[in-house]
Design a protein around this motif. Structure first.
Motif, mmCIF file in Angstrom:
data_model
loop_
_atom_site.group_PDB
_atom_site.id
_atom_site.type_symbol
_atom_site.label_atom_id
_atom_site.label_comp_id
_atom_site.label_asym_id
_atom_site.label_seq_id
_atom_site.Cartn_x
_atom_site.Cartn_y
_atom_site.Cartn_z
ATOM 1 N N THR A 215 0.844 -1.084 0.101
ATOM 2 C CA THR A 215 -0.022 0.150 0.038
ATOM 3 C C THR A 215 0.954 1.233 0.028
ATOM 4 O OG1 THR A 215 -1.641 -1.272 1.288
ATOM 5 C CG2 THR A 215 -1.994 1.304 1.049
ATOM 6 N N ALA A 216 2.120 1.363 0.721
ATOM 7 C CA ALA A 216 2.982 2.495 0.901
ATOM 8 C C ALA A 216 3.511 2.711 -0.599
ATOM 9 C CB ALA A 216 3.880 2.105 2.001
ATOM 10 N N GLU A 217 3.842 1.743 -1.180
ATOM 11 C CA GLU A 217 4.360 1.824 -2.518
ATOM 12 C C GLU A 217 3.315 2.229 -3.524
ATOM 13 O OE1 GLU A 217 5.614 -1.783 -4.707
ATOM 14 O OE2 GLU A 217 7.212 -0.752 -5.481
ATOM 15 N N GLU A 218 2.119 1.838 -3.544
ATOM 16 C CA GLU A 218 1.175 2.340 -4.196
ATOM 17 C C GLU A 218 0.771 3.762 -4.085
ATOM 18 O OE1 GLU A 218 -1.032 -2.090 -4.481
ATOM 19 O OE2 GLU A 218 -2.266 -0.125 -3.630
ATOM 20 N N LYS A 220 3.157 5.945 -2.901
ATOM 21 C CA LYS A 220 4.198 6.852 -3.412
ATOM 22 C C LYS A 220 4.149 7.075 -4.668
ATOM 23 C CE LYS A 220 7.889 4.218 -4.225
ATOM 24 N NZ LYS A 220 8.989 3.290 -3.905
ATOM 25 N N ILE A 221 3.640 5.630 -5.525
ATOM 26 C CA ILE A 221 3.533 5.931 -6.855
ATOM 27 C C ILE A 221 2.611 6.926 -7.276
ATOM 28 C CG2 ILE A 221 3.031 4.655 -9.122
ATOM 29 C CD1 ILE A 221 4.885 2.497 -7.834
ATOM 30 N N SER A 222 1.310 6.956 -6.427
ATOM 31 C CA SER A 222 0.281 7.843 -7.105
ATOM 32 C C SER A 222 0.266 9.024 -6.456
ATOM 33 C CB SER A 222 -1.159 6.938 -6.704
ATOM 34 O OG SER A 222 -1.148 6.815 -5.288
ATOM 35 N N VAL A 223 1.135 9.538 -5.643
ATOM 36 C CA VAL A 223 1.168 10.843 -5.187
ATOM 37 C C VAL A 223 2.497 11.480 -4.729
ATOM 38 C CG1 VAL A 223 -1.313 10.868 -4.622
ATOM 39 C CG2 VAL A 223 0.304 10.744 -2.712
ATOM 40 N N GLY A 224 3.582 10.480 -4.875
ATOM 41 C CA GLY A 224 4.792 10.975 -4.121
ATOM 42 C C GLY A 224 5.221 12.122 -5.135
ATOM 43 N N SER A 225 6.139 13.157 -4.312
ATOM 44 C CA SER A 225 6.840 14.184 -5.384
ATOM 45 C C SER A 225 7.836 14.483 -4.234
ATOM 46 C CB SER A 225 5.899 15.183 -5.518
ATOM 47 O OG SER A 225 5.185 15.702 -4.344
ATOM 48 N N ALA A 226 9.004 15.391 -5.174
ATOM 49 C CA ALA A 226 10.130 15.635 -4.451
ATOM 50 C C ALA A 226 10.157 17.328 -4.120
ATOM 51 C CB ALA A 226 11.320 15.385 -5.141
ATOM 52 N N VAL A 227 9.210 18.088 -5.011
ATOM 53 C CA VAL A 227 9.268 19.393 -4.786
ATOM 54 C C VAL A 227 7.620 19.716 -5.062
ATOM 55 C CG1 VAL A 227 11.472 19.925 -5.371
ATOM 56 C CG2 VAL A 227 9.836 20.338 -7.051
ATOM 57 N N GLU A 228 7.204 20.975 -4.698
ATOM 58 C CA GLU A 228 6.006 21.315 -4.613
ATOM 59 C C GLU A 228 5.447 21.116 -5.987
ATOM 60 O OE1 GLU A 228 5.009 24.633 -2.401
ATOM 61 O OE2 GLU A 228 3.230 24.964 -3.215
ATOM 62 N N LEU A 229 4.204 20.574 -6.334
ATOM 63 C CA LEU A 229 3.754 20.412 -7.658
ATOM 64 C C LEU A 229 2.748 21.424 -8.187
ATOM 65 C CD1 LEU A 229 2.810 16.584 -7.254
ATOM 66 C CD2 LEU A 229 4.670 17.563 -8.271
ATOM 67 N N ASP A 234 -4.389 13.716 -4.743
ATOM 68 C CA ASP A 234 -4.892 13.085 -3.664
ATOM 69 C C ASP A 234 -5.064 11.536 -3.679
ATOM 70 O OD1 ASP A 234 -7.543 12.483 -4.434
ATOM 71 O OD2 ASP A 234 -7.844 14.868 -4.415
ATOM 72 N N VAL A 235 -5.022 10.801 -2.675
ATOM 73 C CA VAL A 235 -5.322 9.440 -3.090
ATOM 74 C C VAL A 235 -6.016 8.694 -1.595
ATOM 75 C CG1 VAL A 235 -3.002 8.576 -1.857
ATOM 76 C CG2 VAL A 235 -4.189 7.061 -3.444
ATOM 77 N N VAL A 236 -6.877 7.663 -1.509
ATOM 78 C CA VAL A 236 -7.426 7.199 -0.487
ATOM 79 C C VAL A 236 -6.272 6.444 -0.140
ATOM 80 C CG1 VAL A 236 -9.338 5.751 0.229
ATOM 81 C CG2 VAL A 236 -9.955 7.499 -1.624
ATOM 82 N N MET A 237 -5.846 6.417 1.390
ATOM 83 C CA MET A 237 -5.415 5.298 2.013
ATOM 84 C C MET A 237 -5.708 4.407 2.914
ATOM 85 S SD MET A 237 -1.677 6.526 3.536
ATOM 86 C CE MET A 237 -1.859 7.496 5.172
ATOM 87 N N ARG A 238 -5.754 3.398 2.714
ATOM 88 C CA ARG A 238 -6.668 2.016 3.562
ATOM 89 C C ARG A 238 -5.347 1.515 4.412
ATOM 90 N NH1 ARG A 238 -8.879 1.706 -1.487
ATOM 91 N NH2 ARG A 238 -11.080 2.397 -1.479
ATOM 92 N N GLY A 239 -5.556 1.353 5.530
ATOM 93 C CA GLY A 239 -4.772 0.734 6.536
ATOM 94 C C GLY A 239 -5.500 0.413 7.809
ATOM 95 N N ARG A 240 -4.855 0.023 8.900
ATOM 96 C CA ARG A 240 -5.258 -0.211 10.111
ATOM 97 C C ARG A 240 -5.152 0.719 11.088
ATOM 98 N NH1 ARG A 240 -3.632 -4.089 13.965
ATOM 99 N NH2 ARG A 240 -2.225 -5.142 12.529
ATOM 100 N N ASP A 241 -6.322 1.172 11.790
ATOM 101 C CA ASP A 241 -6.372 1.975 12.742
ATOM 102 C C ASP A 241 -5.499 1.544 13.943
ATOM 103 O OD1 ASP A 241 -7.866 4.868 13.755
ATOM 104 O OD2 ASP A 241 -7.200 3.716 15.556
ATOM 105 N N LEU A 242 -4.453 2.260 14.443
ATOM 106 C CA LEU A 242 -3.353 1.593 15.671
ATOM 107 C C LEU A 242 -4.445 1.712 16.929
ATOM 108 C CD1 LEU A 242 -0.230 2.900 14.591
ATOM 109 C CD2 LEU A 242 -0.855 0.341 14.860
#
Ligand code: ATP
Ligand code: MG
Length: 355
Positions: A215-218, A220-229, A234-242
């Motif tokens: 999920t983290a890789e997905e 990164k690929i869908s919204v990751g950037s190194a400088v302001e765009l 945006d992307v929906v992130m799915r995980g487990r609430d700690l």
């Protein structure tokens, strides 16, 4: 280094090149092109020791397997971390190439494998032995940045500097090349895998949410950037609430992920600047003109070239199709062994002296 190592190569031999990467393995077959491009993942049944799936099929299983099945990545940081499994993965890919190409009765292949710079002798041996055990008759190694420079068609033979930065899953390698040799290089373990970990840590610390590696890789690929765009992503992130332990989804924006990746990307850009600072001034003047070329999947983070440009003031470009730069370079060498075999090393052979 002696030449004619490959004088026995001929038009009939089906020799192959392998980019054995931490994240992806690609296989090039002489006269045919790239025949395998799959994740470096193997799924194993731990009860029986049996290999259940390799490559794309196995990657789908990461984080989704019952206890007795493990989907593992046998390379870490660009080097073999699990010898047995690396060997089984290579054997699977070599057998698959043979089957698909219809080479059933052909002699075993000679194989060129890319290795990172700065690997130890023991690590080089591990690659050689795993490849030989997987069915290679002879194994030759090539330094990955050299293969990347050939793949990106940099003018490596000219007496003027070229810079290639290969950013993979496990390692990033910066190399300044002139007159067919590596003049100066730096290898660091900040690459795609580290960026995934950065996102996992950021999400845990800021959103109290646990993400899987895929999920983290997905994200990164869908919204990751190194400088302001210029536009917001945006992307929906799915995980487990700690806190509740339950599944949860939230929307994250490019600025979150940029913040998550900032430290690692700054370290990467600083390593590039350090390497240039150690480069002889005449070559730096050439590089100002020719610029820096990026390859490897990690170079596809949005605007990474801009960040490296800001840090170095040099022109920076990403190679076309950076996930295949190294294997295309190995392919060019395989197809032109008469002229290019000087880049290969064989077991026990000393590297050519560095300038
Ligand atoms: N569009 C993208 N944006 C950002 N990262 C990407 C993109 N596509 C792939 N990657 C990342 O690129 C990395 C894989 O790149 P590559 O296949 O060049 O590595 P590798 O050769 O297997 O690793 P190494 O050379 O370190 O052994 C992964 O970390 C993956 O997440
Ligand atoms: Mg690589």
């Amino acid at each position: 280094m002696t030449t004619n190592m490959f004088k026995l190569f001929n038009a009939f031999s089906k020799d192959i090149g392998i980019d054995l990467g931490t994240a992806n393995t690609l296989v090039y077959v002489r006269g045919r092109g790239i025949m395998i491009n799959e994740p470096s993942v193997v799924a194993i049944n731990q009860k029986t020791g049996q290999v259940l799936a390799v490559g794309t099929e196995a990657k789908k299983m990461i984080g989704r397997t019952p206890d007795h099945i493990v989907a593992t990545r046998p390379l870490q940081g660009g080097v073999v971390s699990d010898f047995e499994i690396t060997q089984q993965m290579l054997k699977y890919f070599i057998d698959k190439v043979y089957k698909e190409a219809g080479f059933k009765f052909m002699a075993r292949p000679r194989v060129i494998v890319g290795v990172p710079i700065d690997v130890t002798e023991v690590e080089r041996r591990a690659v050689e032995d795993a490849t030989r055990n997987a069915g290679a008759r002879e194994v030759f190694l090539i330094e990955e940045p050299m293969a990347a420079a050939v793949g990106a068609r940099l003018p490596i033979y000219e007496a003027s500097g070229s810079v290639i930065i290969d950013i993979g899953g496990g390692t990033s390698e910066v190399a300044v090349i002139s007159l067919g040799g590596i003049v100066i290089s730096k290898s660091l373990r900040i690459a795609g895998d580290r960026l995934n970990q950065d996102i996992i840590r950021y999400t845990r610390d800021n959103f109290n949410m646990l993400l899987g590696e895929r999920t983290a890789e997905e994200i990164k690929i869908s919204v990751g950037s190194a400088v302001e765009l210029s536009e917001r992503l945006d992307v929906v992130m799915r995980g487990r609430d700690l806190v509740s332990g339950l599944p949860r989804e939230i929307v994250v924006y490019d600025h979150h992920i940029r913040e998550a990746l900032a430290r690692s990307l700054r370290l990467l850009a600083a390593a590039v600047r350090d390497t240039l600072e150690q480069t002889p001034p005449e070559l730096v003047a050439d590089i100002m003109q020719r610029g820096i070329t990026l390859s490897g999947g990690g170079s596809m983070i949005r605007e990474l070239a801009s960040l490296i440009h800001q840090e170095t003031k040099m022109p920076v470009r990403v190679d076309d199709d950076p996930l295949t730069t190294v294997i295309r370079g190995i392919g060019i060498i395989l197809e032109n062994l008469d002229n290019l075999q000087e880049f290969l090393t064989t077991p026990g052979r000393q590297d050519p002296p560095r300038i």
